[in-house]
Design an enzyme around this catalytic site. Structure first.
Site, short mmCIF file in Angstrom:
data_model
loop_
_atom_site.label_atom_id
_atom_site.label_comp_id
_atom_site.label_asym_id
_atom_site.label_seq_id
_atom_site.Cartn_x
_atom_site.Cartn_y
_atom_site.Cartn_z
CG ASP A 75 60.49 21.77 -49.67
OD1 ASP A 75 61.39 21.62 -50.51
OD2 ASP A 75 59.28 21.70 -49.96
CG ASP B 57 60.11 17.84 -44.75
OD1 ASP B 57 59.34 17.61 -45.70
OD2 ASP B 57 60.34 18.99 -44.34
#
Length: 220
Positions: free
Chosen positions: A10, A8
């Site tokens: 963020d 991922d």
């Protein structure tokens, strides 16, 4: 056997999540919606339109706006977020991530981004690490947002690997749920209770150690 890492973006590679949450919170205030911390945290790791729909639901405004109006609101939020992204530099890479990426390269692992952010390429370029990755899932190709496993299944396919050959890293509950639904090994970064479905949890990125994670992966 471990052959790839799926990331991922963020809150995992950089703390751009704070820019997202600030932009969403400001938009919510403009709409007369007050979000508590739990509601804000629920926006982590999910797509732009899913986030907006959730905010409108929290404010009992789900039926107030047309799709066109929602798209305009989402674009307004994104413009404010991009303003913040333009200030990012390699110094904004989270602690431990450069070492983890270097270790992955030494192990000849495939590395792919599985982020709902349409700004992922821009952010990676600002951080100076876009060339470290073998691919990025294009959110525009997704039919379902996290916690649906689609994004992690696509990332796995970009890497050319099977579910039992990858480790995926997330800081959001929805993301961990997506990883597990994809049948992959989940590394959670952050609150242990919130991310309890993960196979391996660290409090922050500075605690990420590929050898330790792989040892746990090999036990499963």
């Amino acid at each position: 056997m471990l052959k790839g890492l799926l990331f991922d973006l963020d809150g995992v590679l950089t703390n751009s999540a704070k820019f997202h949450l600030t932009a969403w919170n400001n938009l919510a205030k403009e709409l007369g919606i007050k979000l508590n911390q739990s509601q804000l945290d629920s926006l982590r790791g999910i797509s732009r339109m899913d986030s907006l729909n959730l905010i409108l639901k929290y404010g009992d405004q789900s039926d107030k706006y047309s799709l066109e109006e929602k798209e305009k609101l989402a674009a307004e939020k994104n413009a404010k977020f991009v303003e913040q992204v333009e200030t990012m530099t390699p110094k904004d890479i989270l602690p431990g991530i450069p070492e983890l990426l270097a270790a992955a390269k030494r192990h000849n692992l495939k590395i792919v981004i599985a982020s709902a952010s349409k700004n992922a390429p821009k952010i990676l370029r600002r951080l100076g690490i876009i060339d470290e990755f073998d691919g990025i899932v294009d959110p525009a190709t997704l039919k379902h947002g996290k916690p649906d496993p689609e994004i992690y299944i696509k990332a796995q396919k970009i890497a050319g690997l099977k579910a039992n050959e990858v480790i995926s890293l997330e800081d959001a509950k929805a993301g961990v749920e997506a990883i597990k639904a994809a049948g992959q090994f989940a590394v959670g970064i952050g609150n242990q209770e919130l991310l309890k479905e993960a196979d391996y949890i660290v409090p922050d990125t500075s605690q990420l150690n590929l050898d330790e994670i792989e040892a746990e992966f090999n036990k499963r």
